[in-house]
Design an enzyme around this catalytic site. Sequence first.
Site, PDB file in Angstrom:
ATOM      1  N   PHE A 254      49.652  85.561  18.978  1.00 57.53           N
ATOM      2  CA  PHE A 254      48.745  84.923  18.281  1.00 57.53           C
ATOM      3  C   PHE A 254      49.219  83.393  17.955  1.00 57.53           C
ATOM      4  O   PHE A 254      48.901  82.937  17.208  1.00 57.53           O
ATOM      5  CB  PHE A 254      48.206  85.551  17.179  1.00 57.53           C
ATOM      6  N   ILE A 480      50.380  88.421  28.009  1.00 57.09           N
ATOM      7  CA  ILE A 480      50.481  88.574  26.353  1.00 57.09           C
ATOM      8  C   ILE A 480      49.328  89.656  25.888  1.00 57.09           C
ATOM      9  O   ILE A 480      49.091  89.618  24.690  1.00 57.09           O
ATOM     10  CB  ILE A 480      50.164  87.274  25.748  1.00 57.09           C
ATOM     11  N   GLY A 481      48.788  90.433  26.842  1.00 55.62           N
ATOM     12  CA  GLY A 481      47.914  91.384  26.565  1.00 55.62           C
ATOM     13  C   GLY A 481      46.454  91.085  26.856  1.00 55.62           C
ATOM     14  O   GLY A 481      45.443  91.724  26.273  1.00 55.62           O
ATOM     15  N   THR A 482      46.221  90.136  27.073  1.00 54.57           N
ATOM     16  CA  THR A 482      44.938  89.589  27.573  1.00 54.57           C
ATOM     17  C   THR A 482      44.382  89.877  28.826  1.00 54.57           C
ATOM     18  O   THR A 482      43.203  89.448  29.131  1.00 54.57           O
ATOM     19  CB  THR A 482      44.710  87.967  27.258  1.00 54.57           C
ATOM     20  N   ARG A 627      32.164  80.617  33.633  1.00 50.18           N
ATOM     21  CA  ARG A 627      32.174  81.743  34.333  1.00 50.18           C
ATOM     22  C   ARG A 627      32.951  82.868  34.003  1.00 50.18           C
ATOM     23  O   ARG A 627      34.157  82.551  33.416  1.00 50.18           O
ATOM     24  CB  ARG A 627      32.544  81.490  35.929  1.00 50.18           C
ATOM     25  N   LEU A 629      34.887  86.100  34.597  1.00 53.77           N
ATOM     26  CA  LEU A 629      35.313  86.821  35.692  1.00 53.77           C
ATOM     27  C   LEU A 629      35.459  88.448  35.657  1.00 53.77           C
ATOM     28  O   LEU A 629      35.240  89.020  36.593  1.00 53.77           O
ATOM     29  CB  LEU A 629      36.916  86.452  35.983  1.00 53.77           C
ATOM     30  N   ASN A 630      35.821  88.704  34.328  1.00 49.24           N
ATOM     31  CA  ASN A 630      35.991  90.130  33.987  1.00 49.24           C
ATOM     32  C   ASN A 630      35.296  90.244  32.918  1.00 49.24           C
ATOM     33  O   ASN A 630      35.953  90.375  31.733  1.00 49.24           O
ATOM     34  CB  ASN A 630      37.388  90.285  33.935  1.00 49.24           C
ATOM     35  N   GLY A 699      39.986  83.237  25.010  1.00 46.27           N
ATOM     36  CA  GLY A 699      40.771  83.788  23.929  1.00 46.27           C
ATOM     37  C   GLY A 699      40.667  83.686  22.494  1.00 46.27           C
ATOM     38  O   GLY A 699      40.672  84.573  21.597  1.00 46.27           O
ATOM     39  N   GLU A 700      40.462  82.261  22.390  1.00 43.46           N
ATOM     40  CA  GLU A 700      40.527  81.826  20.966  1.00 43.46           C
ATOM     41  C   GLU A 700      38.953  81.590  20.442  1.00 43.46           C
ATOM     42  O   GLU A 700      38.714  81.566  19.019  1.00 43.46           O
ATOM     43  CB  GLU A 700      41.265  80.388  20.663  1.00 43.46           C
TER      44      GLU A 700
END
Length: 743
Positions: A254, A480-482, A627, A629-630, A699-700
């Site tokens: 974080f 980092i876990g993402t 886009r 992707l997942n 992510g943010e």
Amino acid sequence: MSEPVSRVEGRDKVTGRARYTADTAVPGLVHAVLAQTQIPHGHVIESSLRHAADRVSRAPGVLHVLTPLNCPALQQLPRELTFDLPLERRPPLSDLTVQYVGQHLAVVVADSLENATEAASRFAVDYEVLPAQMTVRAVLEQPAAPDEKGGQIRHGSYLPDHFVKLEEEKLQDCRGETPRRSSAPHRVDAHYTTAMNAHYPIELSSTIAQWDGDRLTVHDSTRWIAGEQATLAAYLGIPEDRIRILSPLVGGAFGSKSFLWMHVVLCAVASRAIGRPVKLVLTRDQMFTSTGHRPRTEQDVTLIADRDGRIVSTEHHTLTETSTVAHFCEPAGISTRFLYTSPHLVVSHRAARIHAPTPCFMRGPGEAPGLFALEVAMDELAERIGIDPLEFRIRNHADFDQASGKPWSGKHLLQCYQLGAQRFGWHDRPAVPRAMRRRGVQVGWGMATATYPGRRMPAGCRVDTDSNGCVHFASATHEIGTGVRTVMTQVAADVTGLAMDRVSFVSGDSSFPAAPYSGASQTTATVGSAVFAAAVEWKRRFISAVTTDRGSRFYGADAAAVGITALSPAAVAAYRDQLSFSTSSDDGAQETTAVQSFGAHFCEVEVDEDIGRASVTRWVAVMDCGRVLNPKLARNQVMGGITFGLGMALMEHIPYDEASALPIGEYYLPTHADRPEFDISFLEHPDYALDPIGVRGIGEIGTCGVPAAIANAIHHATGRRLRDLPITLEDLMAPFEPPEARS
């Protein structure tokens, strides 16, 4: 490629097979524990330090005690690493001055963790205590002391020009002329504050340092392998190619692991001093003082609108904090420069150097606290004008980037508003606060806009094709876990045409091609572009090989006729020498368009005024991030971001004793019990202006706007306009006074 693929390392993580830095087994390992200062400002008395070190060195199992009295001289970092990054100008253990509580004072190395911990607990020194400036107001109201040590220690306050290395993201900005008061009757002037927040990742910051002659290997929980290599080399005065950084998995960060912190340098120094590998794991308490935090902010926002409800003037002024030994400015006003149409704009930031640890990036730096102020002010002004908060935002939608004058590479915020309102049922929202109750408690609905930059930097990728016909992609980036490894594997498989079980992606090693820090929601666009380029080149080389090899059944065939998925692993392995190489991608050079992600948050809260409890019960978020992707990983990212913002709004702050500056109390975080019902969706509009795979970071943005949406919902539930974070029990239990009673 847009498939809800599970994490490739997921099974290892849930079964305990995943290995983090502290799990690394190194022969001959010994343990180090930090001793830290207990005052915010002053000097360590040298005789007491010498006595403490001598006493502790004789404790059972102790091998070495590193202090300012025997620490080898470390180099000062070059200006490009400190003038706009939160890296400390003053090398660790380089003098006896104390600039904050928790400053490293000694490293105790022993044969076991227990012996090192026990010995470090006995490390006590005497101080000459000096007055400390602990708040922005104290700095601004008192004369600034002269700088010390040639500018390594600085005092007073300053006006930073830009945010980190992003010179176009101005922290001082203005445009247009101040409107005449008669033409703009609607106005909000409000003061907002946000608290000091801790990153609080699950994995504690951990380091193992080992020397082999003049070569250093560092296992570390870091999100910036290349930067740590460069910074360590600068501190130690050795070439970068003599340092190897390994960080295969990072258990949350974080922001706290984005830079090299002082304990990493000292671990390397201690290892060299005793000639053995040294392991140093920070305690949970030490994480609060040693790996950064989000600093407090005070923000003054003025919004002025005309009779038609259109903004004619915006001012956003931020006061925030940094340490006396490093630069950092929380860029709270950065989004205000472009989010809503405003002919007149003034944005400013002032950073005050206080006697506290160095702050740094925390998820959504700038946007998270800044959008709290701006988006609550937008609701306040909409209420004064008498129009719906969502309609007010739509009416002031910005069709281009006012800060740069560029068109957006892709912006579908109005669609986010429309879809989010529809899914939430916003049009059934009563305009008057305190109009909804459920099971004896107040119910409120709030919303806010989300935004975060789309960024991309240069990165490299290596490709190795093995004898089994499997293809391995590698980059010195970080998991980092993402889900970075998962998404990169998807990109590689999609572009090469190979099945996912024949492709892998590895990271976390400085010997791989360089990549930037994992932050600023840029990794998928940045490293993904490098993987895409490598996969395109792999496919080109493979097709060239099979169509020019006389022994191949595709000899002389048209490239389009080569079906890679039908080829056996042996066919791929036959050309492995030609199919192993390195490549790179650039920063995408955004010269003609502005790249930004957008979204809309809608939330419902229940407020029990009898006990002062606010519960977030329902959340709808619609995101425009290019886009996706997942979808599974993307949804999880936004869920995590919203939960992060919920903590910021209702729970999180670092309390400390004002007399001693020592941290006190507990740090509260949201748990599964605080989780609302989530409805999260994405607009599918690929942004190929930023990168070849059409993505922008996710992510943010999930955190951005969340505290404001909650505060706006609480106002709708209770009629209370709360402008300070976190919103506390006392705020919610205070007797309600209608606006007419307060006027």
